[in-house]
Design a protein around this motif. Structure first.
Motif, PDB file in Angstrom:
ATOM      1  N   TYR A  21       0.830  -1.194   0.000  1.00  0.00           N
ATOM      2  CA  TYR A  21       0.000   0.000   0.000  1.00  0.00           C
ATOM      3  C   TYR A  21       0.872   1.254   0.000  1.00  0.00           C
ATOM      4  N   ALA A  22       1.926   1.244   0.815  1.00  0.00           N
ATOM      5  CA  ALA A  22       2.843   2.389   0.848  1.00  0.00           C
ATOM      6  C   ALA A  22       3.510   2.600  -0.510  1.00  0.00           C
ATOM      7  N   LEU A  23       3.893   1.514  -1.174  1.00  0.00           N
ATOM      8  CA  LEU A  23       4.478   1.634  -2.509  1.00  0.00           C
ATOM      9  C   LEU A  23       3.463   2.169  -3.521  1.00  0.00           C
ATOM     10  N   ALA A  24       2.212   1.732  -3.414  1.00  0.00           N
ATOM     11  CA  ALA A  24       1.174   2.236  -4.316  1.00  0.00           C
ATOM     12  C   ALA A  24       0.978   3.735  -4.126  1.00  0.00           C
ATOM     13  N   VAL A  25       0.967   4.182  -2.864  1.00  0.00           N
ATOM     14  CA  VAL A  25       0.839   5.618  -2.601  1.00  0.00           C
ATOM     15  C   VAL A  25       2.019   6.369  -3.207  1.00  0.00           C
ATOM     16  N   MET A  26       3.220   5.828  -3.016  1.00  0.00           N
ATOM     17  CA  MET A  26       4.405   6.481  -3.563  1.00  0.00           C
ATOM     18  C   MET A  26       4.351   6.532  -5.096  1.00  0.00           C
ATOM     19  N   PHE A  27       3.976   5.424  -5.716  1.00  0.00           N
ATOM     20  CA  PHE A  27       3.919   5.394  -7.183  1.00  0.00           C
ATOM     21  C   PHE A  27       2.859   6.332  -7.738  1.00  0.00           C
ATOM     22  N   GLN A  29       2.040   9.141  -6.442  1.00  0.00           N
ATOM     23  CA  GLN A  29       2.507  10.512  -6.273  1.00  0.00           C
ATOM     24  C   GLN A  29       3.695  10.829  -7.182  1.00  0.00           C
ATOM     25  N   VAL A  30       4.558   9.846  -7.437  1.00  0.00           N
ATOM     26  CA  VAL A  30       5.756  10.059  -8.243  1.00  0.00           C
ATOM     27  C   VAL A  30       5.492   9.794  -9.729  1.00  0.00           C
ATOM     28  N   GLY A  31       4.574   8.896 -10.031  1.00  0.00           N
ATOM     29  CA  GLY A  31       4.289   8.514 -11.414  1.00  0.00           C
ATOM     30  C   GLY A  31       3.986   9.677 -12.340  1.00  0.00           C
ATOM     31  N   PRO A  32       3.101  10.589 -11.964  1.00  0.00           N
ATOM     32  CA  PRO A  32       2.799  11.714 -12.848  1.00  0.00           C
ATOM     33  C   PRO A  32       4.017  12.614 -13.096  1.00  0.00           C
ATOM     34  N   LEU A  33       4.914  12.707 -12.139  1.00  0.00           N
ATOM     35  CA  LEU A  33       6.112  13.525 -12.325  1.00  0.00           C
ATOM     36  C   LEU A  33       7.059  12.910 -13.341  1.00  0.00           C
ATOM     37  N   LEU A  34       7.009  11.595 -13.482  1.00  0.00           N
ATOM     38  CA  LEU A  34       7.881  10.901 -14.423  1.00  0.00           C
ATOM     39  C   LEU A  34       7.203  10.659 -15.764  1.00  0.00           C
ATOM     40  N   GLY A  35       6.041  11.225 -15.956  1.00  0.00           N
ATOM     41  CA  GLY A  35       5.331  11.075 -17.229  1.00  0.00           C
ATOM     42  C   GLY A  35       4.472   9.836 -17.318  1.00  0.00           C
ATOM     43  N   GLY A  36       4.208   9.191 -16.188  1.00  0.00           N
ATOM     44  CA  GLY A  36       3.370   7.999 -16.181  1.00  0.00           C
ATOM     45  C   GLY A  36       1.899   8.353 -16.272  1.00  0.00           C
ATOM     46  N   PRO A  37       1.035   7.326 -16.316  1.00  0.00           N
ATOM     47  CA  PRO A  37      -0.403   7.571 -16.390  1.00  0.00           C
ATOM     48  C   PRO A  37      -0.909   8.262 -15.126  1.00  0.00           C
ATOM     49  N   THR A  38      -1.911   9.106 -15.297  1.00  0.00           N
ATOM     50  CA  THR A  38      -2.450   9.852 -14.165  1.00  0.00           C
ATOM     51  C   THR A  38      -3.939   9.594 -14.006  1.00  0.00           C
ATOM     52  N   MET A  39      -4.417   9.877 -12.811  1.00  0.00           N
ATOM     53  CA  MET A  39      -5.842   9.807 -12.496  1.00  0.00           C
ATOM     54  C   MET A  39      -6.244  11.192 -12.011  1.00  0.00           C
ATOM     55  N   PRO A  40      -7.512  11.535 -12.111  1.00  0.00           N
ATOM     56  CA  PRO A  40      -7.949  12.805 -11.510  1.00  0.00           C
ATOM     57  C   PRO A  40      -7.639  12.805 -10.008  1.00  0.00           C
ATOM     58  N   PRO A  41      -7.155  13.926  -9.472  1.00  0.00           N
ATOM     59  CA  PRO A  41      -6.723  13.952  -8.056  1.00  0.00           C
ATOM     60  C   PRO A  41      -7.791  13.509  -7.065  1.00  0.00           C
ATOM     61  N   LEU A  42      -9.031  13.951  -7.240  1.00  0.00           N
ATOM     62  CA  LEU A  42     -10.078  13.573  -6.301  1.00  0.00           C
ATOM     63  C   LEU A  42     -10.293  12.060  -6.313  1.00  0.00           C
ATOM     64  N   GLN A  43     -10.352  11.472  -7.503  1.00  0.00           N
ATOM     65  CA  GLN A  43     -10.532  10.028  -7.629  1.00  0.00           C
ATOM     66  C   GLN A  43      -9.349   9.287  -6.999  1.00  0.00           C
ATOM     67  N   LEU A  44      -8.150   9.788  -7.193  1.00  0.00           N
ATOM     68  CA  LEU A  44      -6.962   9.157  -6.637  1.00  0.00           C
ATOM     69  C   LEU A  44      -6.999   9.161  -5.118  1.00  0.00           C
ATOM     70  N   TYR A  45      -7.327  10.296  -4.512  1.00  0.00           N
ATOM     71  CA  TYR A  45      -7.326  10.378  -3.051  1.00  0.00           C
ATOM     72  C   TYR A  45      -8.482   9.604  -2.431  1.00  0.00           C
ATOM     73  N   ILE A  46      -9.606   9.528  -3.108  1.00  0.00           N
ATOM     74  CA  ILE A  46     -10.707   8.687  -2.617  1.00  0.00           C
ATOM     75  C   ILE A  46     -10.294   7.219  -2.666  1.00  0.00           C
ATOM     76  N   THR A  47      -9.653   6.799  -3.756  1.00  0.00           N
ATOM     77  CA  THR A  47      -9.189   5.426  -3.891  1.00  0.00           C
ATOM     78  C   THR A  47      -8.145   5.092  -2.836  1.00  0.00           C
ATOM     79  N   LEU A  48      -7.168   5.975  -2.648  1.00  0.00           N
ATOM     80  CA  LEU A  48      -6.127   5.731  -1.651  1.00  0.00           C
ATOM     81  C   LEU A  48      -6.695   5.705  -0.235  1.00  0.00           C
ATOM     82  N   GLY A  49      -7.614   6.605   0.077  1.00  0.00           N
ATOM     83  CA  GLY A  49      -8.225   6.625   1.404  1.00  0.00           C
ATOM     84  C   GLY A  49      -9.041   5.378   1.684  1.00  0.00           C
ATOM     85  N   THR A  50      -9.861   4.978   0.716  1.00  0.00           N
ATOM     86  CA  THR A  50     -10.681   3.781   0.873  1.00  0.00           C
ATOM     87  C   THR A  50      -9.807   2.545   1.028  1.00  0.00           C
ATOM     88  N   LEU A  51      -8.774   2.453   0.209  1.00  0.00           N
ATOM     89  CA  LEU A  51      -7.874   1.308   0.282  1.00  0.00           C
ATOM     90  C   LEU A  51      -7.094   1.301   1.594  1.00  0.00           C
TER      91      LEU A  51
END
Length: 109
Positions: A21-27, A29-51
């Motif tokens: 879970y900690a690695l998923a949170v890190m990825f 947050q860092v993924g969009p900075l490295l040009g990886g796929p992104t999710m809308p911020p609200l959806q991302l934080y709801i997903t991370l909080g629920t998980l």
């Protein structure tokens, strides 16, 4: 009464679940900075909080889910479905949650 082996297996799975879970949170947050796929911020934080809440409930199991026979299998099936849907709805094979989704497989093994 769980044996020593069972206690150690549950501890290993708990540590693995939190680490992945900690690695998923890190990825996420860092993924969009490295040009990886992104999710809308609200959806991302709801997903991370629920998980995160789900992980805490699964690890500390205040309802003692693993002590019941049939209920254990139903919870494991729910865990599989959650992890499959999590990967499908968060960029498939590019998902930051792939490592987390291995947890129910390890639990079943």
């Amino acid at each position: 009464m769980p044996t020593r082996y069972e206690k150690e297996a549950y501890q290993f799975l708990a540590v693995y679940r939190f680490l992945s879970y900690a690695l998923a949170v890190m990825f996420t947050q860092v993924g969009p900075l490295l040009g990886g796929p992104t999710m809308p911020p609200l959806q991302l934080y709801i997903t991370l909080g629920t998980l995160g809440v789900y992980s805490i409930l699964r690890v500390f199991s205040p309802l003692r889910w693993r002590e019941r026979g049939t209920m254990t299998y139903l919870i494991l099936i729910g865990d599989f479905l959650l992890c499959i849907l999590l990967v499908i709805y968060t960029n498939g094979l590019s998902s930051s949650f792939l490592l987390y989704s291995l947890t129910p497989i390890m639990t079943a093994a």
